[in-house]
Scaffold this motif. Structure first.
Motif, PDB file in Angstrom:
ATOM      1  N   UNK A 246       0.682  -0.942  -0.371  1.00 48.42           N
ATOM      2  CA  UNK A 246       0.393  -0.289   0.098  1.00 48.42           C
ATOM      3  C   UNK A 246       1.346   1.405  -0.472  1.00 48.42           C
ATOM      4  N   UNK A 247       0.224   2.402   0.644  1.00 47.44           N
ATOM      5  CA  UNK A 247       0.911   3.350   0.438  1.00 47.44           C
ATOM      6  C   UNK A 247       2.107   3.773   1.197  1.00 47.44           C
ATOM      7  N   UNK A 248       3.579   4.491   0.199  1.00 47.53           N
ATOM      8  CA  UNK A 248       4.717   4.534   1.406  1.00 47.53           C
ATOM      9  C   UNK A 248       5.050   2.964   1.300  1.00 47.53           C
ATOM     10  N   UNK A 249       4.989   1.503   0.171  1.00 47.31           N
ATOM     11  CA  UNK A 249       5.032   0.673   0.837  1.00 47.31           C
ATOM     12  C   UNK A 249       4.197  -0.212   1.995  1.00 47.31           C
ATOM     13  N   UNK A 250       3.872   0.289   2.675  1.00 49.10           N
ATOM     14  CA  UNK A 250       3.321  -0.898   3.872  1.00 49.10           C
ATOM     15  C   UNK A 250       2.364  -1.866   3.315  1.00 49.10           C
ATOM     16  N   UNK A 251       2.493  -2.709   3.953  1.00 50.98           N
ATOM     17  CA  UNK A 251       2.012  -3.826   3.282  1.00 50.98           C
ATOM     18  C   UNK A 251       0.718  -4.188   4.411  1.00 50.98           C
ATOM     19  N   UNK A 252      -0.245  -4.831   2.994  1.00 43.87           N
ATOM     20  CA  UNK A 252      -1.624  -5.467   4.093  1.00 43.87           C
ATOM     21  C   UNK A 252      -2.484  -6.646   3.846  1.00 43.87           C
ATOM     22  N   UNK A 253      -3.561  -7.053   4.136  1.00 50.24           N
ATOM     23  CA  UNK A 253      -4.108  -8.341   3.883  1.00 50.24           C
ATOM     24  C   UNK A 253      -5.113  -7.640   2.909  1.00 50.24           C
ATOM     25  N   UNK A 254      -5.673  -8.366   1.633  1.00 54.20           N
ATOM     26  CA  UNK A 254      -6.855  -7.599   0.963  1.00 54.20           C
ATOM     27  C   UNK A 254      -7.395  -8.782   1.112  1.00 54.20           C
ATOM     28  N   UNK A 255      -8.869  -8.725   0.919  1.00 52.61           N
ATOM     29  CA  UNK A 255     -10.163  -9.988   0.999  1.00 52.61           C
ATOM     30  C   UNK A 255     -10.428  -9.555  -0.380  1.00 52.61           C
ATOM     31  N   UNK A 256     -10.506 -10.563  -1.092  1.00 54.14           N
ATOM     32  CA  UNK A 256     -11.987 -10.786  -2.199  1.00 54.14           C
ATOM     33  C   UNK A 256     -12.174 -11.964  -2.168  1.00 54.14           C
ATOM     34  N   UNK A 257     -13.501 -12.294  -2.763  1.00 49.89           N
ATOM     35  CA  UNK A 257     -14.227 -13.497  -2.997  1.00 49.89           C
ATOM     36  C   UNK A 257     -13.036 -14.384  -3.980  1.00 49.89           C
ATOM     37  N   UNK A 258     -12.696 -16.532  -3.059  1.00 47.56           N
ATOM     38  CA  UNK A 258     -12.187 -16.654  -3.904  1.00 47.56           C
ATOM     39  C   UNK A 258     -12.653 -17.148  -5.153  1.00 47.56           C
ATOM     40  N   UNK A 259     -12.263 -16.726  -6.111  1.00 48.01           N
ATOM     41  CA  UNK A 259     -12.600 -17.401  -7.655  1.00 48.01           C
ATOM     42  C   UNK A 259     -11.532 -18.215  -7.929  1.00 48.01           C
ATOM     43  N   UNK A 260     -10.762 -18.859  -7.038  1.00 42.89           N
ATOM     44  CA  UNK A 260      -9.586 -19.679  -7.635  1.00 42.89           C
ATOM     45  C   UNK A 260      -9.032 -21.266  -6.899  1.00 42.89           C
ATOM     46  N   UNK A 261      -9.421 -21.756  -7.779  1.00 39.35           N
ATOM     47  CA  UNK A 261      -9.122 -22.967  -6.525  1.00 39.35           C
ATOM     48  C   UNK A 261      -7.441 -23.117  -5.868  1.00 39.35           C
ATOM     49  N   UNK A 262      -7.812 -23.846  -4.448  1.00 39.18           N
ATOM     50  CA  UNK A 262      -7.061 -23.373  -2.881  1.00 39.18           C
ATOM     51  C   UNK A 262      -5.690 -23.722  -3.503  1.00 39.18           C
ATOM     52  N   UNK A 263      -4.985 -24.386  -4.414  1.00 35.70           N
ATOM     53  CA  UNK A 263      -3.598 -23.750  -4.242  1.00 35.70           C
ATOM     54  C   UNK A 263      -3.087 -23.157  -5.482  1.00 35.70           C
TER      55      UNK A 263
END
Length: 218
Positions: free
Chosen positions: A67-84
């Motif tokens: 994110x801003x200024x290189x800060x990492x964060x966890x983004x959330x989405x509905x899963x659209x792919x296989x688990x692996x």
């Protein structure tokens, strides 16, 4: 209203007007709350469909973004792919259909049947409203990149990390997957140079139009 202030980078000047940032944050929180309430029935239906197709996988997909200024964060989405999906990516990198530090593949074999639909309509992105409430993201801003993408950034590319990333932006309403990496960078930097409440609202309206008619999302 107080005079506009700016933050200077080596090449880009970022608007740091407190009034603009306050109104932008107000719109983010209000818009995210309204969206989560109104879309809660859709969230339930999509969750059921995802679990029905793949009972062993989770409904939501969490991924580290920058994110801003290189800060990492966890983004959330509905899963659209296989688990692996992440483990399978290495074997697909040679089939990348876009340029630069991104991976896009139109017929990605990792995408599930419901995944194709929610990606086509961008429904998979809706959980990012939670990221907006948390302050990790804004409704409008540059796409938050993956750490491996940032590792390949030039100093010029790094300028897109000077502002809070967004759920939508100029790139998303200007062709999305049909726009290459360099063009995406230029669109993001153009947004940063011109950012205003009026531009944000225009992009949000354009996003609604794209969601109901785009063939560019994959």
């Amino acid at each position: 209203m107080e005079p506009t202030k700016y933050i200077k980078s080596n090449r880009l000047i970022v608007n740091d007007n407190k009034a603009y940032l306050f109104v932008k944050r107000f719109i983010d929180v209000f818009g995210a709350l309204i969206g989560l309430v109104l879309l809660s029935p859709l969230f339930l239906v999509v969750s059921i469909l995802i679990k029905a197709e793949d009972p062993n996988g989770g409904v939501f997909f969490r991924q580290v973004r920058v994110g801003k200024n290189g800060k990492k964060f966890n983004i959330y989405k509905f899963r659209s792919m296989v688990s692996n999906a992440e483990q399978l990516l290495e074997g697909l990198l040679d089939k990348n259909e876009t340029t630069g530090a991104m991976f896009k593949m139109k017929d990605d074999p990792r995408i599930t049947r419901i995944g194709h639909f929610i990606r086509k309509t961008s429904i998979d992105e809706l959980p990012q409203l939670v990221n907006v409430l948390r302050g990790d993201m804004s409704l409008v801003g540059p796409r938050p990149p993956l750490p491996r993408e940032v590792d390949e950034y030039s100093d010029y590319d790094m300028q897109r990390l000077l502002v809070t990333p967004g759920c939508t932006g100029l790139w998303q309403v200007s062709g999305r997957s049909n726009v290459g990496f360099k063009e995406m960078i230029e669109l993001d930097l153009e947004y940063i140079r011109k950012q205003s409440i009026g531009l944000d609202l225009k992009i949000i309206l354009c996003t609604v139009r794209v969601l109901f008619g785009s063939k560019d999302a994959f």
